[in-house]
Write an enzyme that holds these catalytic residues in place. Structure first.
Site, mmCIF file in Angstrom:
data_model
loop_
_atom_site.group_PDB
_atom_site.id
_atom_site.type_symbol
_atom_site.label_atom_id
_atom_site.label_comp_id
_atom_site.label_asym_id
_atom_site.label_seq_id
_atom_site.Cartn_x
_atom_site.Cartn_y
_atom_site.Cartn_z
ATOM 1 C CB THR A 98 -35.451 -7.979 21.453
ATOM 2 O OG1 THR A 98 -35.924 -7.516 22.496
ATOM 3 C CG2 THR A 98 -34.465 -8.009 20.951
ATOM 4 C CB VAL A 116 -39.463 1.572 20.584
ATOM 5 C CG1 VAL A 116 -39.304 3.015 20.735
ATOM 6 C CG2 VAL A 116 -41.530 2.337 21.270
ATOM 7 N NE ARG A 131 -38.177 -12.122 28.449
ATOM 8 C CZ ARG A 131 -39.002 -12.012 27.922
ATOM 9 N NH1 ARG A 131 -39.856 -12.291 26.973
ATOM 10 N NH2 ARG A 131 -39.029 -10.125 28.124
ATOM 11 C CB SER A 132 -34.196 -10.479 24.240
ATOM 12 O OG SER A 132 -35.826 -10.259 24.212
ATOM 13 C CB CYS A 137 -46.179 7.459 22.440
ATOM 14 S SG CYS A 137 -47.212 7.101 22.804
ATOM 15 C CB SER A 139 -48.378 -0.101 18.709
ATOM 16 O OG SER A 139 -48.912 1.251 18.558
ATOM 17 C CG HIS A 197 -50.448 7.629 19.443
ATOM 18 N ND1 HIS A 197 -50.746 6.405 19.753
ATOM 19 C CD2 HIS A 197 -50.118 7.981 21.207
ATOM 20 C CE1 HIS A 197 -50.493 5.638 21.135
ATOM 21 N NE2 HIS A 197 -49.643 6.551 21.304
ATOM 22 C CG ASN A 217 -48.321 4.821 18.289
ATOM 23 O OD1 ASN A 217 -48.266 4.818 16.962
ATOM 24 N ND2 ASN A 217 -47.935 3.874 18.787
#
Lengths: 368, 368
Positions: free
Chosen positions: B29, B32, B57-58, B147, B177, B272, B345
């Site tokens: 979640t 990435v 939590r997810s 990245c 990000s 990037h 990235n």
């Protein structure tokens, strides 16, 4: 004209002795001109009359300088009558035409265009580094360096004086105002178009939102970086990149200095940043570099990453010095330093340096 | 555990022969993870079951992958039962704890945290450059590079194969990000605060407008650039900068490569950019470099500045390849090239490379 200028230079002190020199600001309503008037109002006042000059389109407007509303005059031969020093911040073709006219009328011209910078008969001056060069001006013109070079050269010059510079590898993070008022307006309009959206995550979405509104930039600048500044020169280099090379060599008096620059525009309003990989003749240490930079005129050292302290454009903007931080010695080369440098491209990168040169000339003209 | 993994690696083909391997996506979640699910839905499908895993939590949320809504499971030992390959994109401490558990359960782990990258018993893999390294994984873990390294290394690696790389000097223009969802949210909130204002021209005005809202960044990012990414390491270097050095050396198999990087965050959402000064053992030409880059797998060459063509993040975002342009040979060093490189990235810089490694392992596991 060259001879006339030379005669003029030597005759000047007698003419201006006992009075404050008269200054003309040509391009007084532009983005750099606006900062120039602000700086002239802030610095120790060495000037007699200050005459504001701009294109016929801007003539008749009023601008404040030293607290007084002053009418802007249209550029003409007459405006240079009795002028001792003329600052020019205008497009190249205007400088090329009008600087010689101002010189012929008796003024020393401090010019911020690109046309005279590499002329061997025109000194390219950063007062902290080569003020002496301003004394020898066969054409009556002193050139102000490009803002990207200026944003870093005071710091690099201080290190060169100690360690002997042999190579510079530079990447720029250039602000929108380096492209003038149109650059600032374009960035602000683009930011308004993308703020509050989810743009920036899909191919071309920012480009579509901005449409034709890229102004002086060849691609959208909001939520983007654009690896291009200036015009195309030989072998894929941009004029901005070759300018950094040519001007660094001239200012530092190192005609063989190895320089490679990549110039990139970033969505910042004002203040250029530059990463510098500087290689020297001798071994360096961070402690020595810190000491040199902490004591260099015109430089502020902000380098304590443990405390989150390093320069950023948002902090350096509107200030005079060159801000330097992130000083590191290359892990693989004891003769090389890495730096991150910020300089307000409208102040030290343009207006401030022009004012400093002009004050140097004023002192020369009024000292018997 | 190392021995168990080694046994597992050799036993695997028999176990998975005749069936498609089972994949777990741990961190499904996150920013990435979200791109990973998108990429898994777009690429040729080599997987049997795909199990989505995240923090407690997810758990219970649903995410679409390959067109099917799939429930997210809470991370536990049980979720790795029967898993052949597990992709991890989670904080370092979660990878450190859970990757060995997944391996013990029989999975090959492809991990995007920093904890395993420099482990000599963990290969660090960019399939275009060193796919072969993925076959030797004594700990059962294959690491995905950082990245910033990934955003440039495919292009640099292609040039290295031809010219023999000796030095890299790199400056980054890193997107928000790269700091995860909090980075993106912070940048968007800051942009909303400054858009439509005159901010950006006075010292500290952006900082005052943003207040405490700098999120994961140590200074405001809107209308600014921030010369810091990661944690403080020795001698003033950031972890992001040393990572570029260490990972470039490991991926290219050049333990003595000279590398100096300065990492700078810019107000871009995703993709990037990197400027690269690459010095080689041999003389180079732009024409040769163009030919190599035009034919390199995973690279797109966009280099025609006369037509305004060069890569920018706004164009490269959401795409798979590494975009390269602004190829120039140093005017003062015939063995050095300057490049401007952009890579998404979240895709090649993270999710895509993870998927490529995982597919390589899947092919290995299912080929007798």
């Amino acid at each position: 004209m060259t001879e006339g200028c030379a005669a003029r230079t030597s005759a000047a002190p007698a003419e201006t002795a006992g009075r404050r020199p008269t200054l003309a600001v040509v391009g007084a309503t532009g983005v750099v001109g606006t900062v120039l008037l602000e700086i002239l109002s802030q610095r120790e006042d060495v000037w007699g009359e200050i005459r504001l000059v701009a294109s016929a389109r801007s003539a008749g407007r009023k601008r404040a300088v030293r607290g007084a509303e002053t009418e802007v005059l249209a550029l003409s031969e007459d405006v240079f009558e009795g002028v001792d020093v003329a600052m020019f911040d205008v497009p190249d073709e205007i400088s090329a035409r009008w600087a010689p006219i101002a010189v012929a009328k008796g003024a020393v011209v401090v010019d911020n265009s690109a046309v005279f910078r590499m002329d061997p008969d025109v000194p390219l001056v950063v007062p902290e580094i080569n003020a002496h060069a301003a004394r020898v001006r066969p054409r009556g013109v002193i050139a102000n360096p490009d803002c990207t070079t200026l944003s870093m050269i005071v710091a690099v010059g201080a290190l060169h004086a100690e360690f002997g510079l042999s190579e510079l590898i530079v990447s720029s993070y250039q602000a929108a105002s380096g492209a003038g008022r149109a650059g600032v307006d374009t960035l602000r309009a683009q930011l308004a178009a993308v703020a509050g959206t989810e743009l920036g995550g899909q191919p071309g979405d920012v480009r579509r939102a901005v449409g034709d509104g890229t102004g002086p930039f060849p691609a959208p600048l909001a939520l983007n970086v654009v690896p291009w500044a200036g015009a195309l020169r030989e072998d894929g280099w941009s004029s901005a990149e070759l300018t950094v090379r040519e001007e660094s060599r001239k200012i530092l008096g190192l005609p063989e200095l190895r320089v490679a620059a990549t110039c990139v525009r970033v969505p910042v309003v004002t203040t250029h940043s530059v990463t510098v990989h500087a290689r020297f003749e001798n071994e360096v240490t961070v402690a020595q570099a810190h000491e040199i930079l902490a004591n260099a005129p015109g430089v502020v050292l902000v380098d304590n990453p443990a405390a989150g302290e390093f320069p950023t454009p948002a902090d350096a903007v509107g200030t005079d010095p060159t801000w330097v931080g992130r000083v590191r010695r290359s892990m693989d080369d004891p003769t090389a330093l890495e730096l991150f440098v910020c300089g307000d491209n409208l102040r030290k990168g343009a207006a401030l340096n022009i004012a400093q040169i002009a004050e140097f000339v004023a002192a020369e003209l009024t000292t018997p």
